[in-house]
Every structure is written in structure tokens, then in C-alpha cells.
Motif scaffolding. Sequence first.
Motif, PDB file in Angstrom:
ATOM      1  N   ASN A   1      -3.151   2.570   3.920  1.00  0.00           N
ATOM      2  CA  ASN A   1      -4.500   2.650   3.893  1.00  0.00           C
ATOM      3  C   ASN A   1      -4.865   0.952   4.087  1.00  0.00           C
ATOM      4  OD1 ASN A   1      -7.467   3.041   3.843  1.00  0.00           O
ATOM      5  ND2 ASN A   1      -7.490   2.362   1.832  1.00  0.00           N
ATOM      6  N   PRO A   2      -5.300   0.802   5.476  1.00  0.00           N
ATOM      7  CA  PRO A   2      -5.620   1.751   6.668  1.00  0.00           C
ATOM      8  C   PRO A   2      -4.309   2.264   7.309  1.00  0.00           C
ATOM      9  CG  PRO A   2      -6.025  -0.494   7.279  1.00  0.00           C
ATOM     10  CD  PRO A   2      -5.627  -0.650   5.922  1.00  0.00           C
TER      11      PRO A   2
ATOM     12  N   SER B   1       0.785  -1.397   0.020  1.00  0.00           N
ATOM     13  CA  SER B   1       0.044  -0.142   0.014  1.00  0.00           C
ATOM     14  C   SER B   1       0.866   1.431   0.027  1.00  0.00           C
ATOM     15  CB  SER B   1      -0.817   0.053   1.101  1.00  0.00           C
ATOM     16  OG  SER B   1      -1.812   1.180   1.335  1.00  0.00           O
TER      17      SER B   1
ATOM     18  N   HIS C   1      -9.033   4.290   7.994  1.00  0.00           N
ATOM     19  CA  HIS C   1      -9.078   4.131   6.484  1.00  0.00           C
ATOM     20  C   HIS C   1      -9.175   5.456   5.841  1.00  0.00           C
ATOM     21  CE1 HIS C   1     -10.793   0.375   8.410  1.00  0.00           C
ATOM     22  NE2 HIS C   1     -10.201  -0.406   7.125  1.00  0.00           N
ATOM     23  N   ASN C   2      -8.439   5.601   4.784  1.00  0.00           N
ATOM     24  CA  ASN C   2      -8.204   6.771   4.186  1.00  0.00           C
ATOM     25  C   ASN C   2      -7.674   6.741   3.170  1.00  0.00           C
ATOM     26  OD1 ASN C   2      -5.033   7.370   4.039  1.00  0.00           O
ATOM     27  ND2 ASN C   2      -5.217   5.981   5.845  1.00  0.00           N
TER      28      ASN C   2
END
Length: 468
Positions: A298-299, A191, A308-309
Motif C-alpha cells: 500500500n500503495p 509495507s 491505495h488499498n
Amino acid sequence: MVVLLDGAHLTCEQVDRAAHGSGVALGSTARARAAWRTAALLEGPVYGRTTGVGANKDVETEAAGLGLLRSHAGGAGPRIEEFRARATLVVRLNQLLAGGSGVDPALLPVLAAAVNRGLTPPIRTYGAIGTGDLTALATTALCLVGELAWRPPSRSAQTEGAQTGPPAGTRADEPVPRFALAAGDALPFISSGAATLADAALACHRLGVLLSAATAVAARSFLAVEASLEPLSPVVQRGPEQTSVAAELRDLVGATSPRRVQDPYGYRAFPQVHGAALDALRHTERTVAEEMNAAPENPLIADGRAWHNGNFHSARVALALDALRAALVQTATMSAARLATLNDPDHTGLLPFLAERPGGSGVMILEYVAHSALAELRHLAAPVTLGGAVLSLGTEDHASFTPQAARSALAAVEPLEIVLACELVASVRTLRLRGVPCDLPLDPALDDRPLDADLDVARGLLPGLAVR
């Protein structure tokens, strides 16, 4: 000099240095360790750990682990160069040290060992659109778990500037770096936009050298045509970069006996245009550095929970890179304009094209070469942020295309270098014809001959002309 990674202070110059074999050392792993401990205690739905990914975000399942890595490692196209792959490892390692991923911190020295051994993952060119370099990092993860082979340093790496063996303190016979990623660490590891940021950092460093050298090249043209220094006067400057460019140019030129009340824009407006390019570069360097020293996860694992973004989205980097590439065209266009004046007897008092004899071609071809490179630079400057994409059953409905922006910025190094080299060759010849001392090691012969070797030498001189 070994680059110390601490998750907070990585610069574009350090990425370039580590990419070419300096080696890295790990700073404190405290933040990574804290996030890992928090991740182990998480309850409830956590994206990628207790759910699927993408459009499967609401499907409760055990962490996909190897399945996720295998499914996301499907990039396409040629493998990226070793120095770019190595830079990717350096950036991701620094981001993991920033904390927030929840990945087992025991992974960190293993990743550092791969960097220091000169090993790189076989990352392919295509697969990312600005919402995380999933294919590149999934490929890296499969190297860590042993499903894909690391690429050993090649002989060609030596010509790129990278070392071809392990740095001091490591042994060639050490075990291949391996780490059994836990199933829940698969998504957190990939991520990130580390590969894109690596390209952006490499581009910023290299373009910074060239933009600095451009001032030194312009100074020789100022001397060659005896341009007026009045536009460089402190009283007319505005803004820090414009003021700095004008001051540096004044120092490099010294004094001239101007022939004209006003010179063409390539001289008169140089501080304004080149200062704007340096503004764009500094903004991009700051933006890239901020992203390399942050947790894009994320997260995000922080303050005892998973957040969570959308911090994986790299729109701000793409916008900065788009502006930087446009600014490069402005600087290169002015260089080509000055090259035209160096070919013009009205500005030099010499034969057309700085020829040895009337009717000779001299450096005529340099304008063609410069405009060929300039056309390529304009092509590379096309903005990527005007594009869009809707993916994963509509769940992911926006993309910045930052990887394309970063690749284009890195590709822009060559044509910008060529344009500046053309101007440098012509300005040095003009100075010599006018009897002005010039100690640069360019061929002094004036006969009509191929100038490709001259351009190669001039390109090699540019980093030494840079004033940082």
C-alpha cells in the motif's frame, strides 16, 4: 536443495527448507523492475512517498526514509529465533519479486545474500497486529542500511537444523550485505506482513507433518485394540479428505478381528474428525501461499499508477489460522481418547495401564502428560479474530491480530507432538504385549520406570511416520 524464488510459486515447505539453511536463488526480477520504473514516474500524492504515514496521510512531505525506519523499528520482547527471522527474509524477498512495491530491484540480490550467508535481523517478538509487520521489516531495513548489525548464525542454529556457514557458492569473507535504500523505498519495503506469513508457513509445514503422522499413530491403536474397520469402508465416506484418511488408515491397518460391534468415537469417527483437520490445514496452506506470492503493498504500483488499498490487512490468514488451531484440538482430543482405551483392560484384554504386573503403574502417567499438553493446545486455540483495535488517531480502526494467530499455530506444534507421542508409546507397548510385531525403536522394557526418554524417542519418530 536451493529454493528458487520467483514471486509466484513459493510453498510452505520451501519456506521451512530455506529457513533451515537450504539457500535461495532469484528468478526473474522483471515484475519488480517494472514497478520500480513506474514508481520513478509517479506524480501527485502518493502515500508514504510524498505524504506522511498513518494519521499523517494527508500531510504533504518528502519521503521520511531513515526517519520512518528508525521510528518504526521499536519492537519489544525477546528476539525471535533465527530460523523464523530467516523465513521472514525469504517471504519478503519473494513478495518483492512479485512486483508492486516499486522498491529498487538492486536490493533483491543483497537480501538474497543475507539469507544465503545465514545472517538475520534482530527482530523482536511484539510489534504487529495484523496490518503489516512494520517493526520487523523496519529492523531489517536498518540492517540493510548499516544502522543495525545483522546477527551471524549461532551455534544453536545447528541444532535447529540450519546450516552454520555460507552455502556452496558463497564465501565467509564476503562483505556484509548492505543497501542504501532510497527515501521513497522506506515505506514500500516495510509495507508487508512477511514475518507473520513466515510463522504461518512454518506452522503449516510442521503441523502438516504431524497431522499425517497422526494417521499412522492411530493405525497402531486400531491394531492394538482390534478396532472394527467397518467405519473406514469407502461406502460411508464423504468428502475428499475424509475419504483419503479412511483409505490411508485401511491400508496401514490391514485386517483386524473386531471385538466390538462399535468402537468409541476415537476410532469410529476418526476419518470425520481428522479429515476435517486436514481440510482446515489445506485451506490454510492455500491461503498462506496465495499471500506469500502476492504484492501486499500500500500503495500498489501497477498499471502505470499507485493504487491505495488495504491488501496489507491479513484477515483471511487470521481466520484460516483460527480454524486450523481449533481443528488441531479435535485431532488431539481423539488421540487422548484412544490413549484412554489403551489403558483399559476392557479394550485390550491386558492389565490396567499396560502394567507388567497387577497393581503396577505401567503407562498410567501418559494420560496425565497428554492432557497437560492438550490443555496447552486448547489455550493456544483461543481465536484471535474476536479482538479489535483503533490506532493512529482513529485512522486505522481495525486489526486482525494475525501475528498472534501465526505464533500460536507455531507454538501448537509441540503440544500436538506430545499428545501423539503418548499414544504412540502406549500403542506400541500394547502391540508387543499382544505379540504383534512392531519394529519401532522404542524401549521394550515393561517395568515401572520413567517414560520421558520413551516420549522423546516417540516424538522423533513422528516425522518418519508421516505419509505425505
